[in-house]
Structures are given as C-alpha cells and as structure tokens.
Design an enzyme around this catalytic site. Sequence first.
Site, PDB file in Angstrom:
ATOM      1  N   SER A 112       1.281  -1.262  -0.038  1.00 12.80           N
ATOM      2  CA  SER A 112      -0.021   0.287  -0.034  1.00 12.80           C
ATOM      3  C   SER A 112       0.699   1.186   0.098  1.00 12.80           C
ATOM      4  O   SER A 112       1.841   1.384  -0.745  1.00 12.80           O
ATOM      5  CB  SER A 112      -0.567   0.012   0.829  1.00 12.80           C
ATOM      6  OG  SER A 112      -1.589   0.724   1.277  1.00 12.80           O
ATOM      7  N   ASP A 254      -1.464   1.325  -3.769  1.00 11.41           N
ATOM      8  CA  ASP A 254      -2.407  -0.121  -4.519  1.00 11.41           C
ATOM      9  C   ASP A 254      -3.166   0.536  -5.108  1.00 11.41           C
ATOM     10  O   ASP A 254      -3.964   0.182  -5.624  1.00 11.41           O
ATOM     11  CB  ASP A 254      -2.153  -0.734  -3.563  1.00 11.41           C
ATOM     12  CG  ASP A 254      -2.829  -0.758  -2.118  1.00 11.41           C
ATOM     13  OD1 ASP A 254      -3.168   0.475  -1.644  1.00 11.41           O
ATOM     14  OD2 ASP A 254      -3.580  -1.411  -1.377  1.00 11.41           O
TER      15      ASP A 254
END
Length: 460
Positions: A112, A254
């Site tokens: 992420s 992401d």
Amino acid sequence: MRAAIQPTVESSMSSLFGTDGVRGVANRDLTPELAFRIGRAHGHLLSRDGRRPRVAIGRDTRVSGQMLEAACVAGLCSSGADVILLGIMPTPGVAWLVGRLQADGGAVISASHNPVQDNGIKLLNGLGFKLSDEEEEALEAFIAQADELPRPIGADLGRVESRAEEAEDLYVEHLVRSAPSRLDGLEVVLDCAHGAAWRVAPRVFEALGARATVLSARPDGININRDCGSTHPEELLMTVRQTRARLGLAFDGDADRCLASDEEGNLVDGDPMLLLFARWLRQHGRLPGDILVTTVMANFGLEEALRREGIGMVRTPVGDRYVLAEMRRRGGTLGGEQSGHIIFLDHATTGDGVLTGVILASIVHQTAEPLSRMARAMTRMPQVLVNVPVRDKSLWDKDPQIAQAVAQGQERLRERGRILVRPSGTENLVRIMLEGPDREELDRLVGEIRQVMEERLAAP
C-alpha cells in the site's frame, strides 16, 4: 454524549495477519518461503469442497513484487489451484476482477502506502472481499502445517495463465462505466505515486474527457510512494496551484485510497470527502437509511456536519475491513476513513482510489461551486492526542477511577466534543484523544485524564 471507546480487535486477529493482510520487510520478514506457504495454504483453503479453485493475483510496482508473486504462485499451483496473473493492478481492481473472471479467490501483493522495502500479501474470497478474522485464523493454521498439506501430482497440479492486458482493459471499462458523468474539459492533476494506478488512472480520466496533468507515473521498482502520492502530496498541491486545475487527486501505492487538492492547492482528506459523498448520494436517493460508516478516528467536525444534514454516522474500529463489515451489516452504501479509503459498495468491495477520484471529479464538474467552498461545509475540530506508557494496556478499562475521569471529562464537553481512549495495537501504551472547539479546554481535560491513568497504571 458518552465517551467513545474503541473496541479491542487485536485479540481476535491471528498473529501472522494484521489489519490488512501479511506485511513486513520483503525478503527478511515476508520471505519467498513464507509467500510459498501462504499460497499453499490459501489454495488448500479454497479447495476444501473438492473443487479445483482459480485464484487471481495482482501486484503493485515495487521491486520485490515479482519475487513474492512467483513464490505465491508456486504455492498455489502446488496445492492444485489454477492462477490468473493480472500483472500490475490496483487492489480494488483485483477485488473487482475476482468476480468478473469468476475466480474463487484473489491475492494482492502490495504494501500500500509503505516504503519500497516493505511488501505484503492481502487475500480475497470469491466475492472480492477481504478474508474475515475467522478465515484468516483458519488459514494461519494451514500455513503452520503447509508441508503436510496434500500435494497433487501430474494433471492435478495447478496451471498459470496471464491475462494482464485484458484485465487492465476490463477494469478501466468498469471505472468509466461507474462514473456519474463525463468530465469533458475538466482540468485535473493526478499523482499516481509511481504505483499500481500509474496506467489505469490516466486512462480512465482520458476516456472520460478530462484534461489531466499526470505526476509520478514512471515506476522503476524502487520509487513507489517516494516523495509522492497520498503520503507526500506536496508536489500535487503545488502543481494544482500552478496549472489552475479544478482539483487534484493523489493515490497511494496500491490505489485503494485517494486524497484530494482543492483548486487553491489545499489538501482535502477523507473526512470532508465523505461529507460531500453522503450529501450527493442522498440527493440521488442512494444512501440507504441516511447513514455513513466511518471509524473512531474521524474528526468530530464530520459528525457535527452530518448531524446538521440529518445524516447518521456510525463509528467502527480503525481499518477499512471493519468499516466494510458494518456497512454490510446495516445495508449501507458509503463508508470510509480519514486516510482516504472510501468504499462505494454499489461499485466496489473495497476502497477504490481511482473510483473515489472519478466520483469527486464528477461532483466538481457538475457544479459551479469550487471544491474549496464545498469542503468548508465541515469545520475541523481541534484535536489533542497523548500516549500514556502503562504497565499493562489491557487494564485501563477495568479501573473505576480511570473510567470516572473519562466520564467526567465527557460530561464537561457534552455535545461539543468527544473523548476516545484506546490501547495501542503494537506498544504498551494507551492513547487518549480529545476533540472539541476549545484547544485550551482540551489540554486541561487530557492532562487530568492522563494524570489519573499514570497514577493507576504507571509503567515500571
């Protein structure tokens, strides 16, 4: 108003899985060997009913992604599962494609917004939702005995097919179809964080007719999230001012979160965006029960603004998985976090940064009102946060004197603010957060509560 207490969720979580899958420094904590075992366990979990499962896998742009992808694929095939390689794909894209490609599960290899040395593995069920606590606990048991799990041979081994180009096209088409309106002529700046949205986001906005200035869309494997994206939006804000764009959008590695810039180059985080989205959905009859689901960390100013609009707000523990679970329980369509994880359940099973950006851009494009003015519908309350070292963080809510100090503080704040007390998930600390209109009053109250807590639970 009662003092807000965050539910303790750590005890229900497995030791390997955190609030968003398995994460760690790639090749040190999250090793290829562990990724292989996770793949084997996941394949076994999905094949317990005797079917041959299909698993869709996507990843972000970080250099360790291919290594961990290869190991995870090997583990899945070793368990008898077939694999669909999606290539570089946002987390919400993988989640949506699990359903579109009729897969039995999914995996996302990404950390992420974390720096490049980190990576992670997030697992999805056949509906594109993240695994529940119970599923993760069952999976961890299989990971522990991965070497003893069945090993099919010959024709029963899993196979691999690559559908990366088709997958990206399908996901782009889905996002374009989900847009409330076209964006013809809209000036927008996109910061792709050198991450998974680097191709998808510009394609979507171009297809909708926007005029996009694109930043941080040249991934080299090591520059993901580096001085860019939702964690470092400084260049985005400056570029919006320089280009006089109507808005800017910053994604993370992401692309499951999105932060915005108004036309003046001011950052707009998830709280005011949630207010705008809630009002917009209700105007269109698409906010069931007139409720918004968010977390205990949402600013009290959001709660006040929603109350004025007649919209209810439900708080959950921190983490989009808990927001989503509460949305599904209540039949809600909108939820999210201050960090920019926004879930539109009519379109997605997880936070989708590009979708969030498209809907926000449509609202801006459809109205003559600038984003800066719309965002000012919410007045952010001052916030005070202190961390109190204690000898045992599990004892704080069992002490009557601490409970009395918290209750007295909330009574003095009444409806003007709130108190949130919660244990740290990783350290022997208790966090005390107060929000309200008067910073000096908050400082006094937090000092009083802190003093009682230190007296009762002093760290050794």
